[in-house]
Design an enzyme around this catalytic site. Structure first.
Site, PDB file in Angstrom:
ATOM      1  N   PHE A 133       0.789  -1.097  -0.090  1.00 35.15           N
ATOM      2  CA  PHE A 133      -0.049  -0.317   0.210  1.00 35.15           C
ATOM      3  C   PHE A 133       1.315   1.171   0.417  1.00 35.15           C
ATOM      4  O   PHE A 133       0.351   2.003  -0.203  1.00 35.15           O
ATOM      5  CB  PHE A 133      -1.045   0.565   1.034  1.00 35.15           C
ATOM      6  CG  PHE A 133      -0.778   0.932   2.574  1.00 35.15           C
ATOM      7  CD1 PHE A 133      -0.221   1.493   2.857  1.00 35.15           C
ATOM      8  CD2 PHE A 133       0.272  -0.520   3.010  1.00 35.15           C
ATOM      9  CE1 PHE A 133       0.041   2.203   4.218  1.00 35.15           C
ATOM     10  CE2 PHE A 133       0.496  -0.452   4.302  1.00 35.15           C
ATOM     11  CZ  PHE A 133       1.008   1.424   4.876  1.00 35.15           C
ATOM     12  N   LYS A 134       1.859   1.049   0.420  1.00 37.38           N
ATOM     13  CA  LYS A 134       3.253   1.977   0.893  1.00 37.38           C
ATOM     14  C   LYS A 134       3.461   3.050  -1.112  1.00 37.38           C
ATOM     15  O   LYS A 134       3.569   4.064  -0.928  1.00 37.38           O
ATOM     16  CB  LYS A 134       4.108   2.221   0.923  1.00 37.38           C
ATOM     17  CG  LYS A 134       4.255   1.501   2.310  1.00 37.38           C
ATOM     18  CD  LYS A 134       3.791   1.984   3.784  1.00 37.38           C
ATOM     19  CE  LYS A 134       4.043   1.287   4.486  1.00 37.38           C
ATOM     20  NZ  LYS A 134       5.124   1.242   5.531  1.00 37.38           N
ATOM     21  N   ASP A 135       3.066   2.611  -2.340  1.00 38.36           N
ATOM     22  CA  ASP A 135       3.122   2.417  -3.594  1.00 38.36           C
ATOM     23  C   ASP A 135       1.616   3.912  -3.361  1.00 38.36           C
ATOM     24  O   ASP A 135       2.264   5.044  -4.488  1.00 38.36           O
ATOM     25  CB  ASP A 135       3.127   1.568  -5.114  1.00 38.36           C
ATOM     26  CG  ASP A 135       3.777   0.158  -4.512  1.00 38.36           C
ATOM     27  OD1 ASP A 135       5.333   0.593  -3.759  1.00 38.36           O
ATOM     28  OD2 ASP A 135       3.750  -0.599  -4.728  1.00 38.36           O
TER      29      ASP A 135
END
Length: 494
Positions: A133-135
Site C-alpha cells: 500500500f505504500k506505493d
C-alpha cells in the site's frame, strides 16, 4: 494553507506564519522534532462529495490534495497526479479478468446479503510496483520531489527507516530520480526474504541500503536523531519519506475518499451513509490518514486500529496508557511490517486529542523520547476519545493463520498476514448496520512462508518478480548508532 509543528516551533517572525507545502515536503521533521500538521483541516462539503463521484482516482487525488497544497499551481498538481495514478503503474491486480483500476473495492460480503445491511470489503491498495500500500503515496512523492527540486534548483538526501514495505516502495519511487539520493535503514534479518530482496537487489546509483543491528524502532530512532542534528541536516540536505513526512499522509487521505465513494450510493437528502474502516496499524500513518479524512468531514463512523502482538496502540485506545516497548520487548512476528512499538504518527493524533496544545505534546513526548510512557486515562481529553471514532483490537499469529484460511476457503482469495490482522479485528468489531472496509496492505507473495504455513501452498508471483531472491544484493550492515549512519552519508554524498 500553512503548517505548524505539533511541538509549537516558533517561526522566525510574525510576518512568516509557517512553512508552505513544498517546504515541509523537503523538510520532513520540524526543527523542534515535532511533526508538521495543517493549521486547520479543510472541510469537504456534501456538494463536493457528490461532484467527486464522477472523478477517476488521479483527478480525485488532485481535488483533495489541492486543499493542502498552497504553492504548486493546480494545473501542475493535476499533471503530477495523472502521471502517478495510472492503470499501468497500478496494474498488478489479483483479478485478471477485471480491467486494472486504482484502489478498487473487493467485496467479501456485498451490502444486504446474509441478513446484513452493511457489507464487508477489502480496499485493494497493493497493486503498485512493490505490491504494498505504500506505493499509493510514495509514487506521488517521487514526482513531487523531482518537481519541487527542479523548480528550486536543489537536491535532497532522503534518510528513512522501514519495517518492510516503506523501503522498497520509496526506493522504487525514487530510483533514477534527478537530484535525489535515498539512504534506507532496515532492521537486520527481521524482514521477509522477499522484502529484503526487493530492496537490496536494486543497483541504482542513487539508492543505498543500510541494515541496522536491532529492530525497526532502533532504525527509526536513528532517523530522528539525524534529523534533530540541525546543522548536519542542513549541510547534507536531509529529507524524509517515512510517514513523518506530511505529504505521504496527505496522499493517503485520498483512498479513504475513494473507498467511501465506491462503497456508498448517492446520499439521500436527509442523511449521509457512514462506513467503518479497519486498518492494520504499526506506525499509525495509514490510520492517521483516515483520522484526517474524518476530520475533513468524510462520513466515517469508526476507525478500527488493528495491531499484532506488538499491541502498544491497542493498549492506548483501551486504557489511555501509551507505553512504547524497548527493543528487547518488541516481538518478531509473522506480520513484520507491524513490528513497531513507537508509532511515529501517533503524535499527530494526540495533538488533536489534547486540543492542539503544543506544550502538552512537548511534555508527553519528552517522556516518550526518554524511553518512558504517558498516561491520559484520568485526563479530560481521554473522555473525548469517542468523538474521534477510534476503536481497536489485537491479532496473533494463530489468528492470522486462521483468517488467511477462512478467507481462502470462503472467498477463494489469498490475503497477506497484515491484511489478515486487519480483517480479524474488523470481524470482531463489525456491526450489522454499517459497511466495514478493511485496508489491504500487501500482496501475499511478499510473505510466502506464512502463506505456506496457513494454506500449504505459496501464492502466485508476478512474472517479473519470480527470481527476485536470486538477484545480487547490495547492503551494508551497521550497528544501531547515529554517528555510524552519519559517516556513511558523508562518504556517499559528493
Amino acid at each position: 494553507m500553512r503548517y505548524l509543528s505539533t511541538r509549537g516551533h516558533p517561526w522566525s517572525s510574525p510576518a512568516f506564519p509557517g512553512p508552505a507545502f513544498s517546504d515541509i515536503l523537503l523538510a520532513g521533521l520540524a526543527p523542534d522534532g515535532g511533526l508538521y500538521v495543517p493549521e486547520s483541516y479543510p472541510l469537504v462539503s456534501r456538494a463536493e462529495l457528490d461532484e467527486w463521484r464522477a472523478l477517476n482516482y488521479a483527478d480525485l487525488a488532485s481535488a483533495i490534495l489541492a486543499k493542502f497544497v498552497d504553492d504548486i499551481p493546480p494545473a501542475d498538481l493535476a499533471l503530477l497526479t495523472r502521471r502517478t495514478y495510472t492503470a499501468q503503474v497500478y496494474g498488478n491486480g489479483r483479478v485478471a479478468a477485471r480491467a486494472p483500476e486504482v484502489a478498487p473495492l473487493s467485496w467479501l460480503i456485498p451490502p444486504g446479503r446474509f441478513g446484513q445491511e452493511g457489507g464487508l470489503a477489502l480496499l485493494e491498495l497493493s497493486n503498485g510496483p512493490t505490491l504494498a500500500f505504500k506505493d499509493m503515496a510514495m509514487q506521488l512523492l517521487g514526482h513531487l520531489f523531482e518537481y519541487v527540486l527542479a523548480r528550486r534548483g536543489e537536491e535532497i538526501n532522503i534518510l528513512a527507516a522501514t519495517s518492510g514495505d516503506t523501503g522498497s516502495s520509496a526506493e522504487y519511487a525514487m530510483r533514477g530520480k534527478h537530484r535525489v539520493r535515498v539512504f534506507m535503514l532496515s532492521p537486520h534479518e527481521r524482514m521477509s526474504a522477499f522484502q529484503r530482496a526487493q530492496m537490496y537487489s536494486l543497483q541504482d546509483a542513487n539508492i543505498f541500503n543500510i541494515a541496522v543491528r536491532g529492530v525497526f524502532d532502533d532504525a527509526q530512532d536513528i532517523v530522528k536523531a539525524v534529523a534533530n542534528d540541525l546543522s548536519f541536516k542542513a549541510r547534507y540536505k536531509i529529507g524524509a519519506v517515512n510517514s513523518i513526512n506530511w505529504a505521504r499522509v496527505a496522499a493517503q487521505v485520498v483512498y479513504y475518499f475513494k473507498a467511501y465513494l465506491a462503497a456508498t450510493g448517492e446520499p439521500s437528502a436527509d442523511a449521509v451513509q457512514a462506513v467503518d474502516f479497519a486498518v492494520p496499524s504499526g506506525n499509525f500513518g495509514n490510520v492517521c490518514a483516515g483520522h484526517i479524512a474524518r476530520m475533513m468531514g468524510l462520513p466515517i463512523r469508526r476507525l478500527v486500529v488493528a495491531t499484532n502482538e506488538n499491541d502498544v496502540l491497542d493498549e492506548f485506545f483501551r486504557t489511555g496508557i501509551y507505553r512504547p516497548r524497548p527493543t528487547g520487548e518488541t516481538c518478531q512476528t509473522s506480520s513484520p511490517s507491524m513490528d513497531i512499538s513507537k508509532a511515529s504518527n501517533f503524535e499527530r493524533f494526540v495533538f488533536d486529542l489534547v486540543g492542539r496544545n503544543p506544550a502538552t505534546i512537548r511534555q508527553l513526548w519528552e517522556a516518550v523520547d526518554a524511553g518512558g510512557s504517558f498516561d491520559l486515562s484520568s485526563s479530560p481529553c481521554f473522555e473525548r476519545l469517542p468523538e474521534f471514532g477510534f476503536v481497536s483490537g489485537r491479532s496473533t499469529h494463530a489468528d492470522r493463520l486462521a483468517t488467511i484460511r477462512q478467507v481462502y476457503e470462503n472467498y477463494g482469495l489469498i490475503i497477506d498476514p497484515h491484511t489478515a490482522d486487519g480483517l480479524k479485528v474488523a470481524c470482531d468489531l463489525r456491526t450489522a448496520e454499517t459497511t466495514m472496509i478493511v485496508l489491504e496492505t500487501a500482496l501475499p507473495t511478499k510473505f510466502e512462508e506464512t502463506i505456506s504455513e496457513a494454506l500449504g501452498c505459496t501464492p502466485p508471483r508476478p512474472p517479473a518478480l519470480r527470481d527476485l531472491e536470486s538477484l545480487p544484493q547490495r547492503v551494508e550492515v551497521v550497528d544501531a548508532d547515529p554517528q555510524v549512519v552519519k559517516r556513511f552519508i558523508e562518504r556517499h554524498v559528493t
